[in-house]
Design an enzyme around this catalytic site. Sequence first.
Site, short mmCIF file in Angstrom:
data_model
loop_
_atom_site.label_atom_id
_atom_site.label_comp_id
_atom_site.label_asym_id
_atom_site.label_seq_id
_atom_site.Cartn_x
_atom_site.Cartn_y
_atom_site.Cartn_z
N TYR A 1 -19.46 4.03 34.86
CA TYR A 1 -18.97 2.72 34.41
C TYR A 1 -18.48 1.90 35.60
O TYR A 1 -18.84 0.73 35.76
CB TYR A 1 -17.83 2.94 33.39
CG TYR A 1 -17.23 1.67 32.84
CD1 TYR A 1 -17.85 0.97 31.81
CD2 TYR A 1 -16.02 1.18 33.34
CE1 TYR A 1 -17.28 -0.20 31.29
CE2 TYR A 1 -15.45 0.02 32.83
CZ TYR A 1 -16.08 -0.66 31.81
OH TYR A 1 -15.52 -1.81 31.30
N SER B 1 -14.57 -5.39 35.51
CA SER B 1 -13.48 -4.52 35.08
C SER B 1 -12.59 -4.27 36.29
O SER B 1 -13.03 -4.48 37.43
CB SER B 1 -14.08 -3.19 34.59
OG SER B 1 -13.08 -2.19 34.55
P1 NAP Z 1 -16.80 -3.17 22.52
O1 NAP Z 1 -15.77 -3.54 21.53
O2 NAP Z 1 -17.29 -1.77 22.60
O3 NAP Z 1 -18.04 -4.16 22.32
C1 NAP Z 1 -19.18 -4.01 23.11
C2 NAP Z 1 -20.28 -4.87 22.57
O4 NAP Z 1 -21.47 -4.61 23.34
C3 NAP Z 1 -20.61 -4.59 21.12
O5 NAP Z 1 -20.86 -5.79 20.43
C4 NAP Z 1 -21.87 -3.76 21.22
O6 NAP Z 1 -22.72 -3.85 20.09
C5 NAP Z 1 -22.53 -4.35 22.43
N1 NAP Z 1 -23.50 -3.40 22.97
C6 NAP Z 1 -23.27 -2.14 23.42
N2 NAP Z 1 -24.43 -1.54 23.72
C7 NAP Z 1 -25.42 -2.44 23.46
C8 NAP Z 1 -26.83 -2.41 23.53
N3 NAP Z 1 -27.48 -1.31 23.92
N4 NAP Z 1 -27.52 -3.50 23.16
C9 NAP Z 1 -26.89 -4.60 22.73
N5 NAP Z 1 -25.55 -4.70 22.61
C10 NAP Z 1 -24.83 -3.62 22.97
O7 NAP Z 1 -16.32 -3.51 24.01
P2 NAP Z 1 -15.32 -4.62 24.58
O8 NAP Z 1 -14.07 -3.94 24.92
O9 NAP Z 1 -15.33 -5.83 23.73
O10 NAP Z 1 -16.05 -4.92 25.98
C11 NAP Z 1 -16.73 -6.12 26.25
C12 NAP Z 1 -16.96 -6.19 27.75
O11 NAP Z 1 -15.69 -6.19 28.42
C13 NAP Z 1 -17.72 -4.99 28.30
O12 NAP Z 1 -18.59 -5.42 29.32
C14 NAP Z 1 -16.62 -4.12 28.90
O13 NAP Z 1 -17.10 -3.29 29.94
C15 NAP Z 1 -15.66 -5.17 29.40
N6 NAP Z 1 -14.27 -4.73 29.57
C16 NAP Z 1 -13.51 -4.41 28.49
C17 NAP Z 1 -12.18 -4.01 28.68
C18 NAP Z 1 -11.27 -3.66 27.53
O14 NAP Z 1 -10.12 -3.23 27.76
N7 NAP Z 1 -11.69 -3.81 26.29
C19 NAP Z 1 -11.64 -3.96 29.98
C20 NAP Z 1 -12.46 -4.29 31.06
C21 NAP Z 1 -13.78 -4.68 30.84
P3 NAP Z 1 -22.66 -2.76 18.92
O15 NAP Z 1 -21.27 -2.84 18.37
O16 NAP Z 1 -23.72 -3.19 18.01
O17 NAP Z 1 -22.94 -1.43 19.59
#
Ligand code: NAP
Length: 255
Positions: free
Chosen positions: A165, A152
């Site tokens: 985080y 991130s």
């Molecule tokens: P998201 O929409 O919240 O999706 C997160 C995923 O992780 C979901 O499929 C969730 O499953 C799974 N997850 C969470 N807790 C879990 C657990 N205990 N066991 C197994 N699976 C779990 O988030 P996203 O935005 O796509 O983020 C994906 C990655 O990108 C993350 O590492 C995040 O830190 C990083 N990131 C995102 C952004 C952004 O702007 N979106 C920016 C920088 C970095 P469930 O739905 O079943 O809970």
Amino acid sequence: MKYHNAADSLKDRVILVTGAGDGIGREAAIQYAAHGATVILLGKTVSKLEAVYDEIEDLGYIQPAIIPLDLMGATKQHYLDMVDTIEQQFGRLDGVLHNAGILGVLSPLEQIEESTFDDVMQVNVKAQFLLTQAVIPFIKKSPDGRIIFTSSTVGHSGRAFWGSYAISKFATEGMMQVLADELSNTNVQVNAINPGGTRTGMRAKAFPAEDAKQLKTPKDIIPLYVYLMGPESRHVTGKCIDAQPKPSSSHSHCE
Ligand code: NAP
């Protein structure tokens, strides 16, 4: 930078995606399948994984597999058993996308609950560490292995209120660098991606007041995910790459 990936760039590869049921992981899984991979969908909410499974099948891509696993409670043995199952079922593993993550609670560091800190470190760091340890011997057998971590912007430059985080993402980048160095004489390339602000549930939780329509979608940033998983990146290792580099920066590496 634009990443052009051949339509079949991931043909014959078996790729594990964590957090494959939603957000960026969901799109990565679908696009990996679209580029010819057999995708193993790991996540917590089975109904979400089943929906991605159905979408991949409906699109006519190679049948995926589902591994329901809650990274919060999973132990070392769960990961070892998972690797055994993948070995028996597919005989190979060529890529892992560590994508699952949680935000925790954004607050001053002084006020972070110990339980929040522990939960974020468990899902974002320890689970990746244990899963990685379990897959290393197996993925080393791949002719062209990949391990991709997810960082991130706050994983390389700390920012107020992003406490647990941000700390977890610094740890993730450290893990990536250590592993990339250790595996530098193998066929396994290890990198990290910083997605940048992307329209997902996590982003909406972090920035509830913003206009999400202004954000890139998971689909917009996925070419980098495909590139780093495929043959074109065979000489790239130890890098953290921004999926949305600032226009002013001359390169896309997270620095
Ligand atoms: P998201 O929409 O919240 O999706 C997160 C995923 O992780 C979901 O499929 C969730 O499953 C799974 N997850 C969470 N807790 C879990 C657990 N205990 N066991 C197994 N699976 C779990 O988030 P996203 O935005 O796509 O983020 C994906 C990655 O990108 C993350 O590492 C995040 O830190 C990083 N990131 C995102 C952004 C952004 O702007 N979106 C920016 C920088 C970095 P469930 O739905 O079943 O809970």
